[in-house]
Design a protein around this motif. Structure first.
Motif, PDB file in Angstrom:
ATOM      1  N   LEU A 178      77.073  38.141 -52.961  1.00 20.03           N
ATOM      2  CA  LEU A 178      76.216  39.136 -52.700  1.00 20.03           C
ATOM      3  C   LEU A 178      76.625  39.509 -51.217  1.00 20.03           C
ATOM      4  O   LEU A 178      76.539  40.491 -50.684  1.00 20.03           O
ATOM      5  N   GLY A 179      77.271  38.626 -50.337  1.00 20.95           N
ATOM      6  CA  GLY A 179      78.022  39.272 -49.467  1.00 20.95           C
ATOM      7  C   GLY A 179      78.797  40.076 -49.135  1.00 20.95           C
ATOM      8  O   GLY A 179      79.042  41.024 -48.382  1.00 20.95           O
ATOM      9  N   GLY A 180      79.566  39.973 -50.149  1.00 23.87           N
ATOM     10  CA  GLY A 180      80.866  40.846 -50.434  1.00 23.87           C
ATOM     11  C   GLY A 180      80.369  42.337 -50.747  1.00 23.87           C
ATOM     12  O   GLY A 180      80.681  43.283 -50.072  1.00 23.87           O
ATOM     13  N   LEU A 181      79.005  42.395 -51.483  1.00 21.41           N
ATOM     14  CA  LEU A 181      78.800  43.590 -51.933  1.00 21.41           C
ATOM     15  C   LEU A 181      77.970  44.241 -50.769  1.00 21.41           C
ATOM     16  O   LEU A 181      78.057  45.411 -50.660  1.00 21.41           O
ATOM     17  N   VAL A 182      77.509  43.568 -49.829  1.00 19.63           N
ATOM     18  CA  VAL A 182      76.819  43.949 -48.647  1.00 19.63           C
ATOM     19  C   VAL A 182      77.900  44.610 -47.629  1.00 19.63           C
ATOM     20  O   VAL A 182      77.523  45.517 -47.152  1.00 19.63           O
ATOM     21  N   ALA A 183      78.989  43.751 -47.664  1.00 13.18           N
ATOM     22  CA  ALA A 183      80.079  44.317 -46.782  1.00 13.18           C
ATOM     23  C   ALA A 183      80.546  45.575 -47.280  1.00 13.18           C
ATOM     24  O   ALA A 183      80.794  46.541 -46.574  1.00 13.18           O
ATOM     25  N   LEU A 184      80.770  45.869 -48.530  1.00 15.41           N
ATOM     26  CA  LEU A 184      81.070  47.095 -49.184  1.00 15.41           C
ATOM     27  C   LEU A 184      80.361  48.207 -48.890  1.00 15.41           C
ATOM     28  O   LEU A 184      80.752  49.365 -48.431  1.00 15.41           O
ATOM     29  N   TRP A 185      79.124  48.070 -48.916  1.00 17.45           N
ATOM     30  CA  TRP A 185      77.798  48.957 -48.439  1.00 17.45           C
ATOM     31  C   TRP A 185      78.012  49.355 -47.169  1.00 17.45           C
ATOM     32  O   TRP A 185      77.967  50.301 -46.675  1.00 17.45           O
ATOM     33  N   ALA A 186      77.838  48.211 -46.301  1.00 19.21           N
ATOM     34  CA  ALA A 186      78.069  48.520 -44.766  1.00 19.21           C
ATOM     35  C   ALA A 186      79.317  49.158 -44.146  1.00 19.21           C
ATOM     36  O   ALA A 186      79.130  50.055 -43.362  1.00 19.21           O
ATOM     37  N   PHE A 187      80.577  48.951 -44.704  1.00 18.99           N
ATOM     38  CA  PHE A 187      81.623  49.530 -44.177  1.00 18.99           C
ATOM     39  C   PHE A 187      82.131  50.931 -44.865  1.00 18.99           C
ATOM     40  O   PHE A 187      83.114  51.339 -44.584  1.00 18.99           O
ATOM     41  N   ALA A 188      81.408  51.101 -46.043  1.00 23.09           N
ATOM     42  CA  ALA A 188      81.572  52.337 -46.578  1.00 23.09           C
ATOM     43  C   ALA A 188      81.527  53.667 -45.646  1.00 23.09           C
ATOM     44  O   ALA A 188      80.733  53.716 -45.109  1.00 23.09           O
ATOM     45  N   PRO A 189      82.541  54.468 -45.776  1.00 21.01           N
ATOM     46  CA  PRO A 189      82.460  55.691 -45.015  1.00 21.01           C
ATOM     47  C   PRO A 189      81.383  56.643 -45.451  1.00 21.01           C
ATOM     48  O   PRO A 189      80.906  57.648 -44.692  1.00 21.01           O
ATOM     49  N   ALA A 190      81.014  56.760 -46.658  1.00 23.79           N
ATOM     50  CA  ALA A 190      80.076  57.521 -47.591  1.00 23.79           C
ATOM     51  C   ALA A 190      79.505  56.823 -48.624  1.00 23.79           C
ATOM     52  O   ALA A 190      80.051  55.959 -49.210  1.00 23.79           O
ATOM     53  N   ARG A 191      78.190  57.265 -48.781  1.00 28.35           N
ATOM     54  CA  ARG A 191      77.480  56.339 -50.000  1.00 28.35           C
ATOM     55  C   ARG A 191      76.755  57.483 -50.814  1.00 28.35           C
ATOM     56  O   ARG A 191      76.022  58.395 -50.159  1.00 28.35           O
ATOM     57  N   THR A 192      76.831  57.506 -51.886  1.00 28.64           N
ATOM     58  CA  THR A 192      76.143  58.131 -52.836  1.00 28.64           C
ATOM     59  C   THR A 192      75.176  57.488 -53.916  1.00 28.64           C
ATOM     60  O   THR A 192      74.962  56.276 -53.517  1.00 28.64           O
ATOM     61  N   ASP A 193      74.555  58.038 -54.583  1.00 32.01           N
ATOM     62  CA  ASP A 193      73.394  57.772 -55.558  1.00 32.01           C
ATOM     63  C   ASP A 193      74.013  56.706 -56.649  1.00 32.01           C
ATOM     64  O   ASP A 193      73.345  56.029 -57.284  1.00 32.01           O
ATOM     65  N   THR A 194      75.394  56.904 -56.812  1.00 35.85           N
ATOM     66  CA  THR A 194      76.159  55.968 -57.683  1.00 35.85           C
ATOM     67  C   THR A 194      76.907  55.132 -56.963  1.00 35.85           C
ATOM     68  O   THR A 194      78.162  54.698 -57.672  1.00 35.85           O
ATOM     69  N   PHE A 195      76.851  54.818 -56.008  1.00 34.13           N
ATOM     70  CA  PHE A 195      77.943  53.988 -54.995  1.00 34.13           C
ATOM     71  C   PHE A 195      78.220  52.835 -55.993  1.00 34.13           C
ATOM     72  O   PHE A 195      79.772  52.402 -55.684  1.00 34.13           O
ATOM     73  N   PHE A 196      77.515  51.787 -56.389  1.00 35.49           N
ATOM     74  CA  PHE A 196      77.571  50.671 -57.140  1.00 35.49           C
ATOM     75  C   PHE A 196      78.271  50.791 -58.547  1.00 35.49           C
ATOM     76  O   PHE A 196      78.624  49.795 -59.038  1.00 35.49           O
ATOM     77  N   ARG A 197      78.404  51.981 -58.947  1.00 36.84           N
ATOM     78  CA  ARG A 197      79.000  52.214 -60.290  1.00 36.84           C
ATOM     79  C   ARG A 197      80.606  51.951 -60.211  1.00 36.84           C
ATOM     80  O   ARG A 197      81.169  52.318 -59.216  1.00 36.84           O
ATOM     81  N   LEU A 198      81.062  51.490 -61.309  1.00 35.13           N
ATOM     82  CA  LEU A 198      82.508  50.835 -61.044  1.00 35.13           C
ATOM     83  C   LEU A 198      83.562  51.982 -60.680  1.00 35.13           C
ATOM     84  O   LEU A 198      84.293  51.794 -60.127  1.00 35.13           O
ATOM     85  N   ASP A 199      83.222  53.227 -61.389  1.00 35.52           N
ATOM     86  CA  ASP A 199      84.432  54.217 -61.004  1.00 35.52           C
ATOM     87  C   ASP A 199      84.272  54.811 -59.690  1.00 35.52           C
ATOM     88  O   ASP A 199      84.974  55.100 -58.942  1.00 35.52           O
ATOM     89  N   THR A 200      82.637  55.030 -59.126  1.00 33.55           N
ATOM     90  CA  THR A 200      82.599  55.104 -57.794  1.00 33.55           C
ATOM     91  C   THR A 200      83.173  54.115 -56.705  1.00 33.55           C
ATOM     92  O   THR A 200      83.681  54.597 -55.704  1.00 33.55           O
TER      93      THR A 200
END
Length: 514
Positions: free
Chosen positions: A188-210
């Motif tokens: 979960l900490g890794g998922l939070v880090a991906l969200w926090a450091f992402a330069p942009a976020r979309t409504d499909t951010f956590f989908r594998l392709d995105t």
């Protein structure tokens, strides 16, 4: 990706989930017909999975994600209800849904008190729903939710319905839960880090392709941190040395059916996650950590084999053999060879079949003799010849006897490893030698020699038990002599995930067959 015109994967998740809910909400129905209803639901699930695999999946494009469905779920957090499968995910789903009816039939006569009758079957259905969801998840948050939620039915299946003493069961269940929760929290900490450091976020951010595109834009330190967090969770689940100790404690006190699903399917979530998430999202970090992971895999191969040889408890012995086998899988995943990668993925299936048979047969032996201590047995091949013969066949399949299910994947892992690192290949071969000892020596102790009381009065396998083992033995033989279709389906996935071998796994298998 190939979108589905009907939500087949959601249906595969919903059928066992609804079955579990119905049994949970209707105690009277559960007590009287719980096992029968669960078996009907499990068989329906198996039929649906076969329909999806045979009609709705294009096997000419096995590396592509197919039968895909995606609906916005929590768009503010970039979470979608997104499901989709490639060949590896679909094969693991087929393995899971095929083992569930076998587990239900195998445990048909296991005792349950009147108030809990049918409850174990309901938990098996709930676990089946989470297994399908994990392998079908195309959104990493959906994967994570199922990864954590499956702990609930498993905890109850171990702590409440195990075969050991009450305190022993509860201690093992708590150890399993703490290890798994710790790994999940790190992930979960890794998922939070991906969200926090992402330069942009979309409504499909956590989908594998995105997410794979987003991860490639992050800094090296963030990628490595997220990779390590995912790997900790998957190494615990796999299980790899040194975070493996929960497995023998758990398998020793669980019902054989619980161990079948836990080791045969659920522990493969660790290796599946390494392939589907770690390599796909963080290829650079995986390459940087490759040799450390190869070293840990080799240690797991050798340590698991040596530990298995030191056991007197037959269920602990079988569980330690799995630590060694998972070492081969992890070695194949990270050595950097497509041949070895195909072997690792094939190993996931072959091991699921052989270990299921070994846990069931060992559990039936312990039930007949009244103890898991191998020192209490002797000469059982005279008393229970069918059980003895099937245990030996299953053990030989697990140690890669040519013509049985374990040979092709182990051969591919070793050949692929040798092409990259002869030193690692030689070290892994030592594990093959140790494996012969941890199967043949226990067979000699338990099944040869003079019979010992009270096991000398045990009955051999009955018709129900033989019917349970028959499809597993058939699968061992089919995977051993007709491996080309599965190898062909897995090769494109391996070639997309690893590099370095001069020839394809398909060509290697065909050449060895000729």
């Amino acid at each position: 990706m190939v979108a589905a015109s009907f939500p087949w994967l959601t249906t595969l998740v919903a059928v066992p989930a609804l079955g579990a809910l119905v049994l949970g909400a209707a105690p009277g129905l559960r007590r009287r017909f719980g096992r029968s209803i669960a078996l009907v639901v499990a068989c329906l699930e198996l039929v649906l999975a076969v329909v999806v695999a045979s009609v709705h999946f294009d096997w000419s494009a096995p590396a592509s994600y197919q039968v895909v469905e995606s609906v916005a779920w929590i768009p503010q957090m970039g979470v979608s209800w997104a499901l989709g499968v490639n060949a590896l995910a679909l094969v693991m789903i087929l393995l899971a849904v095929a083992l569930v009816p076998i587990v239900l039939i195998a445990g048909w006569d296991e005792d349950e008190d009147g108030g809990r009758a049918g409850s174990y079957a309901a938990l098996v259905l709930a676990l089946e729903a989470f297994m399908v969801l994990i392998f079908a998840a195309f959104d990493v948050v959906v994967f994570y939710i199922a990864f954590e939620a499956m702990l609930v039915p498993l905890y109850l299946m171990i702590g409440r319905y195990g075969t050991g003493a009450g305190a022993e069961r509860r201690a093992a269940a708590m150890k399993f839960l703490l290890y798994s929760l710790a790994g999940g929290l790190v992930m979960l900490g890794g998922l939070v880090a991906l969200w926090a450091f992402a330069p942009a976020r979309t409504d499909t951010f956590f989908r594998l392709d995105t997410l794979s595109q987003v991860a490639s834009t992050l800094g090296g330190a963030v990628q490595m941190g997220a990779f390590v967090s995912f790997m900790v969770a998957f190494a615990i689940k796999a299980p790899m040395v040194p975070v493996h100790t929960w497995l023998p404690d758990t398998a020793a006190v669980s019902r054989p059916g619980t161990s079948v699903l836990l080791v045969g399917v659920l522990d493969k979530i660790g290796t599946f996650g390494m392939i589907a998430l770690c390599l796909r999202l963080f290829p650079t970090a995986a390459e940087q950590a490759r040799w450390a992971l190869v070293a840990l895999a080799v240690v797991s191969i050798i340590w698991g084999g040596l530990a298995a040889n030191g056991q007197d408890d037959i269920m602990r012995l079988v569980s330690y053999t799995s630590v060694s086998h998972f070492g081969f899988m992890v070695l194949g995943i990270f050595i950097g060879s497509p041949i070895a990668m195909v072997g690792a993925m094939f190993y996931m299936v072959a091991h699921g079949v052989s270990i299921a048979a070994m846990f069931l047969l060992s559990g039936w032996l312990a039930r007949r003799g009244g103890t898991r201590d191998m020192n209490a047995y002797g000469g059982m091949q005279r008393i229970t010849p069918v059980l003895a013969g099937l245990w030996l066949v299953s053990g030989l399949a697990s140690i890669a006897l040519p013509g049985l299910s374990g040979f092709v994947p182990e051969y591919l892992v070793l050949m692929g490893t040798w092409s990259v690192s002869p030193a690692a290949g030689l070290a892994a071969v030592l594990g093959v030698v140790i494996a012969a000892v941890y199967v043949l020596m226990p067979y000699q102790r338990v099944f040869t020699g003079d019979p010992k009381a009270p096991a000398s009065a045990a009955a051999d396998l009955g018709p129900r038990e033989k019917s349970v083992i028959a499809p597993l033995v058939a699968a061992m033989v089919v995977l051993g002599v007709w491996s080309a279709p599965l190898v062909g389906a897995l090769t494109p996935i391996a070639e997309a995930s690893a590099a370095g071998a001069p020839a394809s796994a398909q060509a290697l298998v065909e050449g060895s067959t000729k």
